[in-house]
Design a protein around this motif. Structure first.
Motif, PDB file in Angstrom:
ATOM      1  N   GLU A   1       7.041 -33.688 -62.117  1.00 56.73           N
ATOM      2  CA  GLU A   1       5.952 -34.561 -61.675  1.00 56.73           C
ATOM      3  C   GLU A   1       5.067 -33.728 -60.363  1.00 56.73           C
ATOM      4  OE1 GLU A   1       4.345 -37.104 -63.559  1.00 56.73           O
ATOM      5  OE2 GLU A   1       5.649 -36.065 -64.916  1.00 56.73           O
ATOM      6  N   ASP A   2       5.852 -33.078 -59.794  1.00 56.20           N
ATOM      7  CA  ASP A   2       5.085 -32.347 -58.455  1.00 56.20           C
ATOM      8  C   ASP A   2       4.405 -31.332 -59.011  1.00 56.20           C
ATOM      9  OD1 ASP A   2       6.186 -33.941 -56.438  1.00 56.20           O
ATOM     10  OD2 ASP A   2       7.936 -32.351 -55.980  1.00 56.20           O
ATOM     11  N   LEU A   3       4.746 -30.232 -59.988  1.00 53.50           N
ATOM     12  CA  LEU A   3       3.836 -29.142 -60.294  1.00 53.50           C
ATOM     13  C   LEU A   3       2.442 -29.885 -61.278  1.00 53.50           C
ATOM     14  CD1 LEU A   3       3.136 -26.523 -60.536  1.00 53.50           C
ATOM     15  CD2 LEU A   3       4.876 -26.038 -62.510  1.00 53.50           C
ATOM     16  N   PHE A   4       3.022 -31.261 -62.135  1.00 50.67           N
ATOM     17  CA  PHE A   4       1.808 -31.457 -63.061  1.00 50.67           C
ATOM     18  C   PHE A   4       0.878 -32.296 -62.152  1.00 50.67           C
ATOM     19  CE2 PHE A   4       0.447 -35.394 -65.391  1.00 50.67           C
ATOM     20  CZ  PHE A   4      -0.339 -34.594 -66.181  1.00 50.67           C
ATOM     21  N   TRP A   5       1.149 -32.855 -60.789  1.00 49.18           N
ATOM     22  CA  TRP A   5       0.456 -33.381 -59.950  1.00 49.18           C
ATOM     23  C   TRP A   5      -0.484 -32.436 -59.219  1.00 49.18           C
ATOM     24  CZ3 TRP A   5      -0.279 -32.243 -54.522  1.00 49.18           C
ATOM     25  CH2 TRP A   5      -0.800 -33.196 -53.885  1.00 49.18           C
TER      26      TRP A   5
ATOM     27  N   LEU B   1       0.729 -29.596 -51.295  1.00 45.44           N
ATOM     28  CA  LEU B   1       0.633 -28.502 -52.171  1.00 45.44           C
ATOM     29  C   LEU B   1       1.257 -27.308 -51.851  1.00 45.44           C
ATOM     30  CD1 LEU B   1      -3.453 -28.964 -52.837  1.00 45.44           C
ATOM     31  CD2 LEU B   1      -1.481 -29.172 -54.441  1.00 45.44           C
ATOM     32  N   VAL B   2       1.292 -27.014 -50.443  1.00 41.58           N
ATOM     33  CA  VAL B   2       2.110 -25.765 -49.932  1.00 41.58           C
ATOM     34  C   VAL B   2       3.360 -25.834 -50.211  1.00 41.58           C
ATOM     35  CG1 VAL B   2       3.026 -24.679 -47.706  1.00 41.58           C
ATOM     36  CG2 VAL B   2       0.548 -25.398 -48.176  1.00 41.58           C
ATOM     37  N   LYS B   3       4.097 -27.042 -50.035  1.00 40.53           N
ATOM     38  CA  LYS B   3       5.549 -27.156 -50.567  1.00 40.53           C
ATOM     39  C   LYS B   3       5.810 -26.853 -51.961  1.00 40.53           C
ATOM     40  CE  LYS B   3       9.211 -30.730 -50.041  1.00 40.53           C
ATOM     41  NZ  LYS B   3       9.617 -32.172 -49.574  1.00 40.53           N
ATOM     42  N   ILE B   4       4.946 -27.526 -52.711  1.00 47.28           N
ATOM     43  CA  ILE B   4       5.025 -27.354 -54.149  1.00 47.28           C
ATOM     44  C   ILE B   4       5.031 -25.638 -54.594  1.00 47.28           C
ATOM     45  CG2 ILE B   4       4.104 -27.806 -56.624  1.00 47.28           C
ATOM     46  CD1 ILE B   4       3.258 -30.556 -55.442  1.00 47.28           C
TER      47      ILE B   4
END
Length: 532
Positions: A218-222, A501-504
């Motif tokens: 879900e993080d990358l999809f976000w 976004l940086v964390k992902i």
């Protein structure tokens, strides 16, 4: 003697450049073969400058002539994949050979970030990935990233006359860039952003893996729904939920000059545009013109109403009387015909024009953006008009907000510019003269107008829209200071969503394979430079 020496130096430099290109090409061919791509496929999808079709392929999807002149840096290779395995190989080989990979879907990025760099680079051009599958049972569509918005709208219309999709009004924009940068159109107040209707995606990640929503997490999809897909991977396709549209919609285009009460109408527009019926979207064009040898500003109100003219007039008569809209100014039509109207096609144009992948014209251009949260006073508007006349050619476009945009939290997607905005501004400058002098002159004009508007727009940060790419607001060289450099433009595009976004990015692409001059930085990466 001097001329002979210069010729020798030129030919020597050309030989070195050509040798370097050949070496890069040979390395890619070898790497593709190691990734089990058959030789006949390699030969059909890799283009170098010595290939007779190279220039045609390169120029076919350049939508800003500023980046289509002889001095524009050219890619060493253009890759035109026809299978997912080609894309995986391209990513892995660019990573292995440490060469910058530029990803292009439609080429409408205003700063040419998908096809220009000052360092050695290759282009991964997705134009062969343009399949569109419409499923009316589930009211969804799988759309590959190289498809264009016009093609999507046409394919929906083929299946249903009461469905549409809330995307942009320019039919030659590529789906991949439009959606991954959030996307919006003239149904924004009713249905929100394009990404608000994305329910799945397919992407090639930095390890060459093909992932859907379930596999990517879900993080990358976000992140790829508004954070810019080019920072996280290669978008293959998006699955989108279609929306319903009435059989009859109404459009209008109404021009006013200062002596026709345009300033008062614009004051009233600001008071009501974000609170009016959600079925109504309005765009305002402000353009400097000359009439009877007198310079002034023309105000053009353009609208889409998801309903018939009678209901539209009941709304505008009661809430926006200074617009002066009447029955003769309204045009009732189908939704697909409204797509043609907003695309500036004439009344006799048939929908199949949306399948044409080539725009009618391509200009030299520069764009910038702003958000307005507090109405601009009449005296402020008069000052803006005066400045526009003084500068000469800069146009302003106001796009209505409110409605559904006020109902979705800023953190729902990376795109944070939701509640609290009355309208968004696009600054527009087009020109046809070629050369550095013309570029400098016109770009200085739009920068001057942008600087003048500072008191009237959002502050701390002064917000900007990712899909209106603007290198003036900050760039990164993707070196050791990439986080601090990236934060300069990152908070303007993403506000409080930037650090997520940086964390992902740091988790999914720690080696910064997917990078450009305004990409999301990674905290773990040190080195590698791109165009400043």
């Amino acid at each position: 003697m001097e001329k002979s020496l210069l010729l020798f130096i030129f030919l020597s430099s050309l030989q070195i450049f050509t040798t370097a290109q050949d070496s890069t090409y040979d390395s890619f061919v070898k790497c593709f073969a190691q990734n089990k791509i058959p030789n006949d496929q390699i030969q059909s999808i890799l283009y170098t400058p010595t290939n007779p079709s190279f220039t045609t392929v390169l120029q076919s999807y350049i939508r800003n002539r500023r980046f289509n002149v002889s001095s524009t840096p050219k890619p060493t290779i253009i890759i035109t994949p026809t299978a997912e395995s080609h894309i995986s190989a391209a990513v892995l080989c660019a990573k292995q050979l440490k060469i910058q990979l530029k990803i292009r879907s439609g080429g409408h990025d205003y700063e040419g970030l998908s096809y220009v760099s000052d360092t050695t680079f290759i282009i991964l051009d997705m134009f062969n990935f343009r399949k569109i599958d419409i499923d009316m049972k589930s009211q969804t569509a799988w759309v590959e990233s190289g498809a264009l918005l016009g093609e999507l709208y046409y394919r929906i219309w083929e299946k249903s006359k009461v469905h549409g999709f809330p995307g942009g009004v320019c039919p030659t924009v590529g789906v991949g860039g439009h959606v991954s940068g959030a996307g919006y159109g003239n149904m924004l107040r009713k249905y929100g952003l394009t990404v608000d209707h994305v329910i799945d995606a397919k992407i090639v990640d930095a390890n060459g893996r093909v992932l859907d929503r379930g596999l990517m997490g879900e993080d990358l999809f976000w992140a790829i729904r508004g954070g810019g897909g080019g920072s996280f991977g290669v978008i293959l396709a998006y699955k989108m939920k279609l929306v319903t549209v009435p059989e009859t919609v109404t459009v209008f285009r109404l021009e006013k000059t200062v002596d026709q009460n345009s300033t008062d109408a614009l004051v009233q527009f600001q008071e009501i545009t974000h609170k009016i019926d959600n079925d109504l979207f309005m765009r305002v064009l402000l353009q400097p013109i000359t009439r009877n040898r007198v310079r002034s500003v023309r105000t053009t109100f353009i609208g889409l109403f998801l309903g018939d003219a009678s209901r539209l007039l009941s709304v505008t008569d009661s809430e926006f009387p200074l617009l002066g809209l009447n029955k003769t100014g309204c045009r009732e039509m189908s939704w697909i015909d409204s797509v043609l109207f907003w695309g500036n096609f004439d009344n006799t144009t048939k929908p199949d024009v949306l399948l044409n992948r080539n725009p009618e014209s391509v200009n030299f251009l520069k764009r910038k953006s702003d958000y307005v949260k507090t109405p601009i006073s009449k005296s402020g508007l008069e000052s803006i008009f005066k400045k526009m006349v003084e500068i000469g050619k800069v146009g302003l476009v106001f796009n209505s907000y409110g409605g559904r945009m006020d109902e979705i939290p800023e953190s729902e997607t990376p795109f944070p510019h939701r509640a609290g905005n009355i309208f968004k501004i696009q600054y527009s400058m087009n020109w046809n003269e070629e050369g550095e002098v013309a570029d400098k002159n016109y770009i200085e004009q739009i920068r001057d107008m942008y600087s003048f508007m500072k008191p009237y727009v959002s502050k701390n940060p002064r917000e900007a829209y990712l899909n209106y790419r603007d290198l003036d607001i900050g760039v990164t060289d993707n070196g050791k200071n990439s986080y601090s450099q990236g934060k300069v433009y990152g908070v303007k595009y993403f506000k409080g969503n930037f650090d997520r976004l940086v964390k992902i990015k740091s988790a999914v692409d720690p080696e910064n394979v997917f990078r450009n001059e305004q990409s999301i930085p990674t905290l773990s990466f040190q080195g590698r430079k791109t165009r400043k």
